[in-house]
Design a protein around this motif. Sequence first.
Motif: not given
Lengths: 494, 494
Positions: A133-135, A414-417, A466-469
């Motif tokens: 996840s995004a810090a 979610g956080l990925h594809l 992709y969530a943390s970028l």
Amino acid sequence: MELALTLHASSDKSLQAQIFDQVRSLILDGRLQAGMSLPPTRLLAERFQVSRNTVVIAYERLVAEGYVEARGTSGVFVTEIPPDDLLLISGPRELLRSNGPVPAQAGEPLLCFAGSPGGGEDRPTIDFWVGRSAASGFPFRVWRRIATKLLSGESQYLTDYCDPAGLPQLRKAIADHLGRTRGMQVTTEQIIVTAGGQDALNLVMNLMRGHTEHLCIENPCYAGASMIFQAEQLPIEPVPVDSEGIRTDSLPNKRRSLIYVTPSHQYPTGVVMSLSRRLALLRWADETDSYIMEDDYDSDFRYDGPPLTALSGLDRGRRVFYVGTFSKSVGAGLRLGFAVVPRIFSDDARMLKARMSNGQSWLEQCALAEFISDGHFDRHIRKLRQLYKSRRDALITALRKRFRDPVISGQDSGLHLVWRLPKGMPNALTIQMKARAAGIGVYALSSGGAFDFDGTAPDDMLMFGYASLTENKIVESIEKLHAILRAMSSAGSR
Amino acid sequence: MELALTLHASSDKSLQAQIFDQVRSLILDGRLQAGMSLPPTRLLAERFQVSRNTVVIAYERLVAEGYVEARGTSGVFVTEIPPDDLLLISGPRELLRSNGPVPAQAGEPLLCFAGSPGGGEDRPTIDFWVGRSAASGFPFRVWRRIATKLLSGESQYLTDYCDPAGLPQLRKAIADHLGRTRGMQVTTEQIIVTAGGQDALNLVMNLMRGHTEHLCIENPCYAGASMIFQAEQLPIEPVPVDSEGIRTDSLPNKRRSLIYVTPSHQYPTGVVMSLSRRLALLRWADETDSYIMEDDYDSDFRYDGPPLTALSGLDRGRRVFYVGTFSKSVGAGLRLGFAVVPRIFSDDARMLKARMSNGQSWLEQCALAEFISDGHFDRHIRKLRQLYKSRRDALITALRKRFRDPVISGQDSGLHLVWRLPKGMPNALTIQMKARAAGIGVYALSSGGAFDFDGTAPDDMLMFGYASLTENKIVESIEKLHAILRAMSSAGSR
């Protein structure tokens, strides 16, 4: 047609949620049967003296989840078989349409991969590591305020053992949250607070050991779950996954099984289990005296449409153990998650948790309880959902700009594809290694925390967390990836 | 006699600790044999150019731990068989002397009790609940300062997964602490941070499952350990405990066993395992290809004499899994403990911890690492040791004032002691219930977190956890207990 609804203005639940829940119950119980019509929204609003808009919203959600359908001007009818396509990868409508069909035909096994869990070493410069996840999204200000306040008293909580099942106020906050967002009617006693989802999966496995003679698992699956199953002395049956989720027609006819599934966002493929499959799975569990482990690891982030009712909500807590985590939604560093166990198992689960680790740390539990109860959690999720949606959109747009009609799955939530590579491209692992050398982390399933039990699958799925970028990093990395692939292809054609 | 010692001024360890460790090693390795003399302190000091006092302190510790003995003016000699009485319940000298002998003759089974784990419901007004530390002793000010500082940065640690084996700086701090205080030479890699001692016991059990065909456990034992063993599909052999700890002459001759022991402060009886028994246990493990689980739950609080070398320190980490916890020394609400595993198991242990719960919460780990590294932990322990010693002394004095020559065990260290009731008194459970009705919590073993596997034991042991009670409360409660017992006795004699 009269609807036997009972609305309470004083309930914690909104009126539209009450209407939705009760109509859905009538359908699932068979009291409202396929083809029957619902009363017009205007009539229902008058009868219950609520605003018409309230009824409209409830009906829209019933339509969205596939329980009923609107037929032009003739009204709203209970569906014959709940249509699944609304529950499938519905994606961002405009993107999906130009993407063509979903990755595979319904009913056709989508994938299964050979490999082992990976990750952990030095990270690449731009890292689509899955499940991160995004810090910057962590609610530092609020969390610091709550934690500092909690530490400023000189309470006995830091030196005492807490209830092994978890801090009562946190268990209540979780139960309320699940009722609001996942259609689950659960009591505080059914919630066991754990060290993230992994501890909860172990809790369920330990609890079920005496009740289980056979393990089933969706395939490919989450590596963390496969490790737990493989440590048992029981036969394991992998069940293939297609674009509707686990193939319920492939479920073994074995009594006293325990099955692991990720219905909201299948790990790793990202597909959503359709309503008919959900109901078939529950029927199978009833018929074979089996239990279900529902791992709902990232359903807080649903970008399009309302959240789907959890299996546990459909089942009403008899055969489904629900596992949730705050690792994606708040932070993995908190090590907090939970299991929701059927009522008859709640005492055993509490004793078992005492035997396993005697509860979770007080400060994190108490801070999280306040964070949820005071409404910060809902706001936090809304904010992150926007952030992650922008990042997801940037990724899909960048892929579409550089590659022709990329076939993408799991982008709804979610956080990925997952990008299913077109024919003629190198396999996912080769691309992963080339990209890694250029400082970009993209992952074949075998490196992305997925596991395959029967090793028969294609190797063309590339995972992007992709969530943390940031959007800029995402665009930059896809440009680089494109250049890498072009170089590989021209090298190959020489 | 020349001693082959190598001292390093630049070492983290003090010179006296280096001398102690190396001489002990020579004795344990058999290079210094029984009856051999050590060089005079003056000669050794000259040879290594250290202060004579440094050598004297090292020799004194060797004497205290029973490796050598001073024979008047003729010098210091390696002991024939390491004398055990220095390692036994040495107690506060002046109190012990008037208390008479230790509870039972060496070699005679001391106790074994029938019962089940207890506690948890509404607490009595004055509660000698076992294993409870003083809430007022928590280092609130320092902890708050460290935690607030850690939360004031916007780091990625709250949202990232940490190493499942634990935060590296905490593992290093623990390894250093064990070297200083428990005579253990361990590397950071051998330390796995866990959710308190219970999680560590589970880790060891899970790790040993494939290596173990037979479980042994001291009897009576800690209920938390008995629960873990009973959940296994393996035969369990209870081994009796006497005043020297577990009876090593009763160890089964079964290969590939795993044995659970609490050598520093046997739970529940409080006896200390003698050095000869420790060595016998290690020999047995070697001969039978077995492993040892050493649960060192409260050895930070030793009130008299230097801390004893842990089994793990004697063994040098080949056959001993050492389990420690911060629940007693800092606070149970942190849920932090650790396992020290033999080197060859460290990779497996890390993977296993990932499978179990994927690590502990970052904030608690980081705060504790700073707390230890900055010297706060040592100061905190020193402060609490004084506090708990006063409370223990108040309890012993009060018991001695009201009851004739009370026979007490386990008073040397830890947070609880045991009073063995004199003949003619009602049994411990009866007293527990009468006291409870008067608002005082004292505990029979069966209610005090102890378990008995063979149900053959006397019922005259009353447990007092004194650490969380003020001296006034302690005196008040013993006065009340005395009145209750007098009333019971006069009612019985009518």
